[in-house]
Scaffold this active site. Sequence first.
Site, mmCIF file in Angstrom:
data_model
loop_
_atom_site.group_PDB
_atom_site.id
_atom_site.type_symbol
_atom_site.label_atom_id
_atom_site.label_comp_id
_atom_site.label_asym_id
_atom_site.label_seq_id
_atom_site.Cartn_x
_atom_site.Cartn_y
_atom_site.Cartn_z
ATOM 1 N N PHE A 1 -14.033 6.742 6.165
ATOM 2 C CA PHE A 1 -13.928 7.134 4.760
ATOM 3 C C PHE A 1 -14.887 6.250 3.963
ATOM 4 C CE2 PHE A 1 -10.830 3.879 5.704
ATOM 5 C CZ PHE A 1 -10.961 2.980 4.663
ATOM 6 N N GLY A 2 -14.943 6.496 2.657
ATOM 7 C CA GLY A 2 -15.779 5.662 1.799
ATOM 8 C C GLY A 2 -17.245 5.714 2.181
ATOM 9 N N TYR A 3 -17.821 4.543 2.374
ATOM 10 C CA TYR A 3 -19.250 4.424 2.666
ATOM 11 C C TYR A 3 -19.544 4.422 4.166
ATOM 12 C CZ TYR A 3 -19.477 3.058 -2.262
ATOM 13 O OH TYR A 3 -19.377 3.032 -3.635
ATOM 14 N N THR B 1 0.841 -1.183 0.000
ATOM 15 C CA THR B 1 0.000 0.000 0.000
ATOM 16 C C THR B 1 0.883 1.243 0.000
ATOM 17 O OG1 THR B 1 -1.791 1.152 1.184
ATOM 18 C CG2 THR B 1 -0.101 0.113 2.523
ATOM 19 N N ASN C 1 -0.559 3.796 1.698
ATOM 20 C CA ASN C 1 -1.342 4.419 2.764
ATOM 21 C C ASN C 1 -0.677 4.166 4.110
ATOM 22 O OD1 ASN C 1 -3.258 5.051 4.732
ATOM 23 N ND2 ASN C 1 -4.982 4.454 3.447
ATOM 24 N N ASP D 1 -7.765 -6.034 -0.147
ATOM 25 C CA ASP D 1 -8.691 -5.354 -1.042
ATOM 26 C C ASP D 1 -10.077 -5.468 -0.416
ATOM 27 O OD1 ASP D 1 -8.906 -3.954 -3.647
ATOM 28 O OD2 ASP D 1 -10.365 -5.535 -4.065
ATOM 29 N N SER D 2 -10.826 -4.378 -0.447
ATOM 30 C CA SER D 2 -12.104 -4.396 0.256
ATOM 31 C C SER D 2 -13.119 -3.520 -0.450
ATOM 32 C CB SER D 2 -11.921 -3.934 1.708
ATOM 33 O OG SER D 2 -11.403 -2.617 1.753
ATOM 34 N N ARG E 1 -11.493 -5.551 7.802
ATOM 35 C CA ARG E 1 -10.043 -5.625 7.583
ATOM 36 C C ARG E 1 -9.348 -6.276 8.775
ATOM 37 N NH1 ARG E 1 -9.168 -0.803 6.144
ATOM 38 N NH2 ARG E 1 -9.080 -1.218 3.913
#
EC number: 3.6.1.66
Length: 226
Positions: free
Chosen positions: A171-173, A11, A13, A78-79, A209
């Site tokens: 973050f994201g959804y 990553t 990140n 990966d998610s 995760r």
Amino acid sequence: MSNTVRLVVATHNAGKLTEIRRILTEDLGSDADRIELVTAGQLGLPDPVEDGVSFEQNALIKARDVVRRTGLPAIADDSGLIVDVLGSAPGILSARWCGHHGDDVANYRLLLDQIADIPDANRTARFRCAAAFVVPEAGRDEAPYSIHNENVELGDMRGTIIREPRGEHGFGYDPIFVPYDQPARSGENGGPLTSAEMTPEEKNAISHRSKAIRALTRSIRRALID
């Protein structure tokens, strides 16, 4: 570090590195000190093309690419979000559901529009993570390095999709997802928390995760410590 084994987290990140280090420390105890974690970004490695058709395939693509370039063991994940009424979409397209990559608000607003007429009882969903651990073949001294062994584990965080976003974390959804597993406290409205209303510690304790990476720790111990 002396007497340590380097493990590359595939990553760029830094936050993901911190999370994986915390999980390994909790699961491996003092043995975690024998593993030096670095990111692919710190090593100057490029991101591979993620052209898999599942979370498992994309996690393996990232981990294998690191191993072949460096000859070091690698871990990758990966998610994405799976919404039952959408036939498991957005799935591996979660990060670019709106048509381009990385616009979190546009992604979840489009999703909310798509299921606007769905009753609350049928707005079930889950975050899914695939975590891959790949080990190189010993003895080769130049790239591309060969792969000796690989393992993939899955983790899910189940819940429901609400109708309007809440929360400033994550973050994201995260702002539209309410996990079934909840911390002891309630939200400001007296109800359950979205992932974005949880502290990082609260979310990490139940996250997809964390579950996937924890499932890999036995393989990591066997390959790098025992």
